[in-house]
Scaffold this motif. Structure first.
Motif, short mmCIF file in Angstrom:
data_model
loop_
_atom_site.label_atom_id
_atom_site.label_comp_id
_atom_site.label_asym_id
_atom_site.label_seq_id
_atom_site.Cartn_x
_atom_site.Cartn_y
_atom_site.Cartn_z
N LEU A 32 0.96 -1.23 0.00
CA LEU A 32 0.08 -0.09 -0.04
C LEU A 32 0.80 1.34 0.33
O LEU A 32 0.30 2.39 -0.22
N GLY A 33 2.26 1.15 0.30
CA GLY A 33 2.97 2.25 0.23
C GLY A 33 2.73 3.01 1.54
O GLY A 33 2.80 4.31 1.36
N GLY A 56 -8.62 4.00 -3.09
CA GLY A 56 -7.64 3.16 -3.81
C GLY A 56 -7.12 2.12 -2.75
O GLY A 56 -6.86 0.93 -3.38
N GLN A 57 -6.58 2.54 -1.79
CA GLN A 57 -6.13 1.44 -0.76
C GLN A 57 -7.02 0.48 -0.23
O GLN A 57 -6.76 -0.75 -0.17
N ILE A 63 -8.62 -6.65 -2.97
CA ILE A 63 -8.08 -7.66 -3.79
C ILE A 63 -6.95 -8.53 -2.85
O ILE A 63 -6.94 -9.74 -3.36
N LEU A 64 -6.13 -8.03 -2.09
CA LEU A 64 -5.27 -8.73 -1.48
C LEU A 64 -6.03 -9.78 -0.76
O LEU A 64 -5.51 -11.02 -0.48
N LYS A 68 -14.87 -9.25 -2.72
CA LYS A 68 -15.53 -8.56 -3.64
C LYS A 68 -15.48 -7.04 -3.24
O LYS A 68 -15.54 -6.61 -2.23
N GLU A 69 -15.65 -6.28 -4.43
CA GLU A 69 -15.71 -4.66 -4.10
C GLU A 69 -16.92 -4.53 -3.21
O GLU A 69 -17.99 -4.79 -3.14
N GLY A 70 -16.23 -3.51 -2.14
CA GLY A 70 -17.33 -3.16 -1.18
C GLY A 70 -17.42 -4.12 0.21
O GLY A 70 -18.11 -3.99 1.10
N GLY A 71 -16.73 -5.29 -0.13
CA GLY A 71 -16.76 -6.32 1.03
C GLY A 71 -16.10 -6.09 2.32
O GLY A 71 -16.14 -6.86 3.31
N LEU A 72 -15.06 -5.24 2.07
CA LEU A 72 -14.27 -4.75 3.37
C LEU A 72 -15.01 -4.12 4.40
O LEU A 72 -14.67 -3.90 5.66
#
Length: 92
Positions: A32-33, A56-57, A63-64, A68-72
């Motif tokens: 993630l920098g 973005g992070q 992804i890591l 799914k998108e929004g699942g975190l």
């Protein structure tokens, strides 16, 4: 009562076995920098906190962790549509 975390980062980390958990503590901030302490702060964010993780992070974390998108997120964003807001303002 335990406050709800804004993101399921700890939940995802706790699913890892010990060697993967230790590796993730090094790899995720590097990917993630960000600094290790920043990643630690991301894990502690509570629903209602003003602080947030850049989109973005969040996507990279999803992804890591292969979710799914929004699942975190542990919350849903509530907002009226732009059309509704324009009508309420009386703008044509």
């Amino acid at each position: 009562m335990k406050e709800l975390r804004k993101y399921k980062i700890d939940e995802m980390m706790n699913k890892l076995n010990l060697p993967k958990y230790k590796a993730a503590l090094k790899i995720i901030p590097k990917t993630l920098g960000i600094a290790f302490n920043t990643f630690h702060n991301y894990r502690k964010l509570k629903v209602g906190d003003k602080s947030d993780i850049p989109y973005g992070q969040v996507r990279k974390l999803e992804i890591l962790f292969k979710i799914k998108e929004g699942g975190l997120a542990n919350f849903t964003a509530e907002c009226k549509s732009l059309d509704t807001l324009i009508k309420e303002e009386g703008i044509q």
